[in-house]
Design a protein around this motif. Structure first.
Motif, PDB file in Angstrom:
ATOM      1  N   ILE A 191       0.829  -1.214   0.000  1.00  0.00           N
ATOM      2  CA  ILE A 191       0.000   0.000   0.000  1.00  0.00           C
ATOM      3  C   ILE A 191       0.862   1.263   0.000  1.00  0.00           C
ATOM      4  O   ILE A 191       0.341   2.370   0.084  1.00  0.00           O
ATOM      5  CB  ILE A 191      -0.965   0.016   1.199  1.00  0.00           C
ATOM      6  CG1 ILE A 191      -0.217   0.111   2.528  1.00  0.00           C
ATOM      7  CG2 ILE A 191      -1.883  -1.201   1.160  1.00  0.00           C
ATOM      8  CD1 ILE A 191      -1.134   0.288   3.745  1.00  0.00           C
ATOM      9  N   ARG A 192       2.176   1.057  -0.044  1.00  0.00           N
ATOM     10  CA  ARG A 192       3.144   2.164  -0.111  1.00  0.00           C
ATOM     11  C   ARG A 192       3.017   3.139   1.061  1.00  0.00           C
ATOM     12  O   ARG A 192       3.127   4.363   0.905  1.00  0.00           O
ATOM     13  CB  ARG A 192       3.032   2.905  -1.447  1.00  0.00           C
ATOM     14  CG  ARG A 192       3.379   2.025  -2.639  1.00  0.00           C
ATOM     15  CD  ARG A 192       3.429   2.800  -3.943  1.00  0.00           C
ATOM     16  NE  ARG A 192       3.825   1.940  -5.039  1.00  0.00           N
ATOM     17  CZ  ARG A 192       5.094   1.655  -5.377  1.00  0.00           C
ATOM     18  NH1 ARG A 192       6.074   2.175  -4.661  1.00  0.00           N
ATOM     19  NH2 ARG A 192       5.359   0.868  -6.397  1.00  0.00           N
ATOM     20  N   LYS A 193       2.826   2.578   2.229  1.00  0.00           N
ATOM     21  CA  LYS A 193       2.824   3.396   3.438  1.00  0.00           C
ATOM     22  C   LYS A 193       4.268   3.635   3.880  1.00  0.00           C
ATOM     23  O   LYS A 193       5.030   2.687   4.055  1.00  0.00           O
ATOM     24  CB  LYS A 193       2.063   2.675   4.561  1.00  0.00           C
ATOM     25  CG  LYS A 193       2.019   3.420   5.893  1.00  0.00           C
ATOM     26  CD  LYS A 193       1.308   4.755   5.768  1.00  0.00           C
ATOM     27  CE  LYS A 193      -0.131   4.610   5.356  1.00  0.00           C
ATOM     28  NZ  LYS A 193      -0.840   5.936   5.311  1.00  0.00           N
ATOM     29  N   PRO A 194       4.699   4.873   4.038  1.00  0.00           N
ATOM     30  CA  PRO A 194       6.080   5.157   4.427  1.00  0.00           C
ATOM     31  C   PRO A 194       6.464   4.454   5.729  1.00  0.00           C
ATOM     32  O   PRO A 194       5.713   4.482   6.703  1.00  0.00           O
ATOM     33  CB  PRO A 194       6.101   6.681   4.586  1.00  0.00           C
ATOM     34  CG  PRO A 194       5.018   7.155   3.674  1.00  0.00           C
ATOM     35  CD  PRO A 194       3.936   6.105   3.774  1.00  0.00           C
ATOM     36  N   VAL A 195       7.645   3.821   5.718  1.00  0.00           N
ATOM     37  CA  VAL A 195       8.113   3.034   6.854  1.00  0.00           C
ATOM     38  C   VAL A 195       9.560   3.359   7.168  1.00  0.00           C
ATOM     39  O   VAL A 195      10.379   3.544   6.258  1.00  0.00           O
ATOM     40  CB  VAL A 195       7.971   1.521   6.563  1.00  0.00           C
ATOM     41  CG1 VAL A 195       8.823   0.689   7.516  1.00  0.00           C
ATOM     42  CG2 VAL A 195       6.521   1.089   6.665  1.00  0.00           C
TER      43      VAL A 195
END
Length: 283
Positions: A191-195
């Protein structure tokens, strides 16, 4: 013992709604959660200066844990998300453009209703939100998964701990297998959530060459890692184990040397993950 919110105990099906917007996450009645403590000027739990809420309760039993007093959820202080937000908002002037609020623990994913409300309130004021988690409760089954996706709608950044890549090594070090943690990492990548990935370096436990190779390859397989931090093991929390009369399992293990830390950072190519720098340049 596993702790669940009352809503989690209702096995209802959630209808998919891909058009749901943040506005749908309106706050109706403030949720009560159990917290361990707060830090008003946190500087290591996400970008900028942050108000950090340490939630009570964690299912992992990490041998290097420096807050074993957060394990039992019932040991925390009951407080509403509204009350915590009102307290946090007083410090808004110190956050600037890149600071904000972080939910840490303990394990915040064990109290998602509370975190969702807290983050909804933050996003209504345009405040940056950060989730600091070990990922152990993660599941793709409902109701957890639908609730997790609601949380992601109001989460700007996830700090995710990867403690050990080997299944048995992870079980020995934390009391739990890493499968849900790694699955959560893959989902956040999808989901391309920044990590920001974090790895606590424990000499003799997770620093073998084969483990570092596995971790390096896994991190490279993700497309959303903005930063990769190596956190050296320390013994600052040993006194809490003693106060709780829990035998400390890593007695005799010393903190890694500067040379060891430098080698592991190089081996994991941590300097290749520079996406976080755009956040530090916003002010």
């Amino acid at each position: 013992m596993e702790y669940m919110d009352m809503e989690d105990m209702r096995h209802t099906e959630d209808k998919p709604d891909t058009t749901k917007k943040q506005e749908d996450l309106s706050v109706k009645k403030s949720v009560t959660g159990f917290i361990h403590s707060v830090e008003t000027f946190g500087s290591v739990d996400g970008p900028g200066i942050r108000f950090v809420v340490f939630m009570q309760g964690c299912k992992l039993r990490c041998q290097f844990c420096h807050n074993p007093d957060t394990w039992n959820r019932r040991g925390g202080e009951p407080v509403t998300a509204e009350a915590i937000w009102d307290q946090a908002f007083k410090y808004r002037g110190y956050w600037g453009k890149k600071g904000g609020i972080t939910a840490s623990g303990g394990e915040p994913l064990l109290q998602m209703d509370f975190i969702i409300e807290l983050f909804v309130r933050a996003k209504e004021e345009g405040i940056h939100t950060c989730l600091d988690t070990a990922g152990q409760p993660f599941s793709r089954y409902h109701p957890f998964f639908s609730k997790f996706n609601r949380l992601m709608q109001v989460t700007d950044l996830v700090l995710l701990d990867i403690k050990h890549m080997d299944r048995e090594g992870h079980k020995a070090l934390t009391g739990s297998y890493p499968d849900p943690i790694l699955d959560m990492a893959r989902y956040l990548s999808d989901i391309r959530k920044p990590v920001w990935l974090r790895h606590v370096l424990v000499p003799g436990k997770n620093d073998a060459e084969r483990y570092l190779k596995q971790l390096d390859e896994f991190a490279k397989s993700l497309n959303n890692v903005e930063r990769f931090q190596v956190l050296p093991y320390h013994t600052l929390g040993v006194y809490k184990w003693e106060q709780l009369r829990i035998p400390y399992p890593l007695a005799g293990i010393e903190a890694p040397s500067k040379e060891q830390i430098a080698y592991v950072k190089k081996r994991l190519h941590t300097e290749d993950y520079t996406g976080y720098q755009k956040e530090t340049q916003r002010d």
